[in-house]
Design a protein around this motif. Sequence first.
Motif, PDB file in Angstrom:
ATOM      1  N   TRP A  99      -8.283 -24.360  -1.090  1.00 58.22           N
ATOM      2  CA  TRP A  99      -7.724 -23.165  -1.743  1.00 58.22           C
ATOM      3  C   TRP A  99      -7.946 -23.281  -3.255  1.00 58.22           C
ATOM      4  CZ3 TRP A  99      -4.464 -21.357  -5.442  1.00 58.22           C
ATOM      5  CH2 TRP A  99      -3.895 -20.094  -5.289  1.00 58.22           C
ATOM      6  N   ARG A 100      -7.645 -24.482  -3.794  1.00 53.91           N
ATOM      7  CA  ARG A 100      -7.767 -24.641  -5.254  1.00 53.91           C
ATOM      8  C   ARG A 100      -9.220 -24.496  -5.701  1.00 53.91           C
ATOM      9  NH1 ARG A 100      -4.383 -28.988  -4.112  1.00 53.91           N
ATOM     10  NH2 ARG A 100      -5.926 -30.510  -4.773  1.00 53.91           N
ATOM     11  N   GLU A 101     -10.141 -25.039  -4.880  1.00 52.12           N
ATOM     12  CA  GLU A 101     -11.571 -24.872  -5.214  1.00 52.12           C
ATOM     13  C   GLU A 101     -11.939 -23.400  -5.265  1.00 52.12           C
ATOM     14  OE1 GLU A 101     -14.250 -26.970  -2.551  1.00 52.12           O
ATOM     15  OE2 GLU A 101     -13.090 -28.780  -2.985  1.00 52.12           O
ATOM     16  N   ALA A 102     -11.367 -22.613  -4.335  1.00 55.93           N
ATOM     17  CA  ALA A 102     -11.720 -21.200  -4.220  1.00 55.93           C
ATOM     18  C   ALA A 102     -11.291 -20.408  -5.451  1.00 55.93           C
ATOM     19  CB  ALA A 102     -11.095 -20.607  -2.955  1.00 55.93           C
ATOM     20  N   ILE A 103     -10.275 -20.897  -6.183  1.00 56.59           N
ATOM     21  CA  ILE A 103      -9.900 -20.155  -7.400  1.00 56.59           C
ATOM     22  C   ILE A 103     -10.542 -20.779  -8.642  1.00 56.59           C
ATOM     23  CG2 ILE A 103      -7.737 -19.188  -6.489  1.00 56.59           C
ATOM     24  CD1 ILE A 103      -6.353 -21.328  -8.442  1.00 56.59           C
ATOM     25  N   GLY A 104     -11.578 -21.547  -8.434  1.00 56.00           N
ATOM     26  CA  GLY A 104     -12.355 -22.010  -9.577  1.00 56.00           C
ATOM     27  C   GLY A 104     -12.098 -23.445  -9.980  1.00 56.00           C
ATOM     28  N   GLY A 105     -11.561 -24.246  -9.073  1.00 57.82           N
ATOM     29  CA  GLY A 105     -11.493 -25.687  -9.352  1.00 57.82           C
ATOM     30  C   GLY A 105     -10.218 -26.175  -9.969  1.00 57.82           C
ATOM     31  N   GLY A 106      -9.095 -25.621  -9.524  1.00 53.45           N
ATOM     32  CA  GLY A 106      -7.807 -26.194  -9.916  1.00 53.45           C
ATOM     33  C   GLY A 106      -7.359 -25.808 -11.313  1.00 53.45           C
ATOM     34  N   CYS A 107      -6.479 -26.620 -11.866  1.00 50.48           N
ATOM     35  CA  CYS A 107      -5.839 -26.313 -13.152  1.00 50.48           C
ATOM     36  C   CYS A 107      -5.455 -27.619 -13.839  1.00 50.48           C
ATOM     37  CB  CYS A 107      -4.613 -25.445 -12.901  1.00 50.48           C
ATOM     38  SG  CYS A 107      -3.350 -26.353 -11.994  1.00 50.48           S
ATOM     39  N   LEU A 108      -4.721 -27.503 -14.950  1.00 51.71           N
ATOM     40  CA  LEU A 108      -4.346 -28.694 -15.729  1.00 51.71           C
ATOM     41  C   LEU A 108      -3.640 -29.755 -14.888  1.00 51.71           C
ATOM     42  CD1 LEU A 108      -2.797 -27.005 -18.927  1.00 51.71           C
ATOM     43  CD2 LEU A 108      -5.024 -28.141 -18.743  1.00 51.71           C
ATOM     44  N   LYS A 109      -2.893 -29.319 -13.850  1.00 59.33           N
ATOM     45  CA  LYS A 109      -2.131 -30.284 -13.041  1.00 59.33           C
ATOM     46  C   LYS A 109      -2.976 -30.870 -11.908  1.00 59.33           C
ATOM     47  CE  LYS A 109       2.572 -30.780 -11.293  1.00 59.33           C
ATOM     48  NZ  LYS A 109       2.573 -31.487 -10.080  1.00 59.33           N
ATOM     49  N   SER A 110      -4.145 -30.284 -11.650  1.00 53.82           N
ATOM     50  CA  SER A 110      -4.974 -30.842 -10.570  1.00 53.82           C
ATOM     51  C   SER A 110      -6.355 -31.203 -11.125  1.00 53.82           C
ATOM     52  CB  SER A 110      -5.030 -29.876  -9.388  1.00 53.82           C
ATOM     53  OG  SER A 110      -5.441 -28.594  -9.796  1.00 53.82           O
ATOM     54  N   GLU A 111      -7.378 -30.526 -10.648  1.00 53.53           N
ATOM     55  CA  GLU A 111      -8.731 -30.967 -11.029  1.00 53.53           C
ATOM     56  C   GLU A 111      -9.299 -30.178 -12.202  1.00 53.53           C
ATOM     57  OE1 GLU A 111      -8.003 -29.313  -8.197  1.00 53.53           O
ATOM     58  OE2 GLU A 111      -7.792 -30.853  -6.672  1.00 53.53           O
ATOM     59  N   GLY A 112      -8.572 -29.192 -12.735  1.00 54.69           N
ATOM     60  CA  GLY A 112      -9.181 -28.289 -13.708  1.00 54.69           C
ATOM     61  C   GLY A 112      -8.712 -28.492 -15.138  1.00 54.69           C
ATOM     62  N   ASP A 113      -9.057 -27.532 -15.996  1.00 53.62           N
ATOM     63  CA  ASP A 113      -8.643 -27.658 -17.396  1.00 53.62           C
ATOM     64  C   ASP A 113      -8.064 -26.358 -17.949  1.00 53.62           C
ATOM     65  OD1 ASP A 113     -10.927 -26.180 -17.469  1.00 53.62           O
ATOM     66  OD2 ASP A 113     -12.096 -27.580 -18.681  1.00 53.62           O
ATOM     67  N   VAL A 114      -7.584 -25.484 -17.058  1.00 49.94           N
ATOM     68  CA  VAL A 114      -6.901 -24.268 -17.514  1.00 49.94           C
ATOM     69  C   VAL A 114      -5.548 -24.176 -16.809  1.00 49.94           C
ATOM     70  CG1 VAL A 114      -8.947 -22.830 -17.978  1.00 49.94           C
ATOM     71  CG2 VAL A 114      -7.981 -22.919 -15.665  1.00 49.94           C
ATOM     72  N   CYS A 115      -4.690 -23.310 -17.372  1.00 51.15           N
ATOM     73  CA  CYS A 115      -3.435 -22.989 -16.680  1.00 51.15           C
ATOM     74  C   CYS A 115      -3.541 -21.535 -16.237  1.00 51.15           C
ATOM     75  CB  CYS A 115      -2.248 -23.194 -17.614  1.00 51.15           C
ATOM     76  SG  CYS A 115      -0.703 -22.633 -16.859  1.00 51.15           S
ATOM     77  N   HIS A 116      -3.342 -21.287 -14.950  1.00 46.20           N
ATOM     78  CA  HIS A 116      -3.454 -19.916 -14.445  1.00 46.20           C
ATOM     79  C   HIS A 116      -2.191 -19.109 -14.718  1.00 46.20           C
ATOM     80  CE1 HIS A 116      -7.133 -21.135 -12.565  1.00 46.20           C
ATOM     81  NE2 HIS A 116      -6.506 -22.129 -11.954  1.00 46.20           N
ATOM     82  N   VAL A 117      -1.089 -19.787 -15.029  1.00 37.84           N
ATOM     83  CA  VAL A 117       0.166 -19.069 -15.308  1.00 37.84           C
ATOM     84  C   VAL A 117       0.185 -18.610 -16.770  1.00 37.84           C
ATOM     85  CG1 VAL A 117       2.682 -19.272 -15.388  1.00 37.84           C
ATOM     86  CG2 VAL A 117       1.406 -20.371 -13.548  1.00 37.84           C
TER      87      VAL A 117
END
Length: 333
Positions: free
Chosen positions: A132-150
């Motif tokens: 699911w996280r991959e499907a929204i572009g690779g997670g966020c600051l708390k997982s694998e990504g570098d953005v916050c979606h909130v």
Amino acid sequence: MLRLPRFELRAPETIDEVVAALEQPGARLVAGGTDILPNLKHRLDRPPVLVSLSRVAGLSKVEVDEKAGLLRIGARVTLNGLSEHPQVCERLPSLAKAAGLVASPLIRNMGTLGGNVNLDTRCRYVNQTSFWREAIGGGCLKSEGDVCHVVPSGRKCVAAMSSDCVPVLISLDARVVLVGPQGRRELLLEDYYQADGTRHTTRGDGELTTELVVPLPRGPRRSAYAKWTVRGSIDFPLVSVALRFELEEDRVSAPVREAHAVVGVLGARPRRITRLEDARGKALDDPALAALVAERVHAQCKPLENVPYEAPYRRQMLRVHARRAIAALVAEG
Ligand SMILES: Cc1cc2nc3c(=O)[nH]c(=O)nc-3n(C[C@H](O)[C@H](O)[C@H](O)COP(=O)(O)OP(=O)(O)OC[C@H]3O[C@@H](n4cnc5c(N)ncnc54)[C@H](O)[C@@H]3O)c2cc1C
Ligand code: SF4
């Protein structure tokens, strides 16, 4: 089916052995496992070692210290044990209620108070499968990504502290006891949390929570906990509020001496509501008191889109549930 990743399980028998086992880089504690195991299945963490508290003696006691006016609750006391304990039910009813509202009976049989106090923060964008996280572009600051979606412009994770017991414990001025490589320390639970959803406690490396210490009432008191969820049978809170009123006399028409309110599920740390001194002198059954507390809660809390349900609606629910909790206290007499 979601599988657990591979890890080594250690089951030490003493607190010192736990502290030693936590020296291994990446080691994590597991108590009841009702929070950490789902998170591992979601690949939110990949610890090489899990250190189980299940065999550690002395962490499952609830003890009353009448001389010091304190209740000591071991970190491995289960939520069911807490919600049914006669001393907790009689003297700290809002805590018994909060523990009894966590999840479901099965989860409360496994879940512990230590796990509830150290519960990881939650967010609609992260408590999902890795697919699911991959499907929204690779997670966020708390997982694998570098953005916050909130808060896309923000650089800090604002995932929510969703524990039921923590707002109540803070409203009761509870203290948390930690043991680690540097020995034992004790601090106000309120100061244990920080506004960072990726690291929301100040727990040091190698430390574990051994007990919670809660002051017992010194005079007439009424306390309440209200949690709004979509499903009544099993759900994390979407907003929650813990209330404590110290009274001049033991009746709901007596003037309030002190009022305290703590709100959960906003960000990574619960919020203590300020400017409640104006409640002093008003009777608990005076509608002006409920209106004042509900307005202060509403004015000082602005939920974010970090958990399900629209933030403005959750904000309204906070006001509604603060009022209802006070009405229920008055009805109980
Ligand atoms: C379907 C479902 C619904 C849920 N609903 C709710 C709810 O309504 N309200 C709610 O509050 N919770 C809810 N939970 C979360 C969880 O069940 C509880 O918070 C429970 O109290 C966690 O305790 P545990 O012992 O299982 O923690 P664990 O999963 O064992 O651990 C949780 C975290 O705390 C750490 N930890 C555990 N013990 C210690 C310790 N002694 N010292 C330091 N760190 C420690 C672990 O490393 C881990 O990071 C729900 C969980 C599920 C699966
Ligand atoms: S608040 Fe932002 S960074 Fe934190 S888990 Fe949610 S989306 Fe990720």
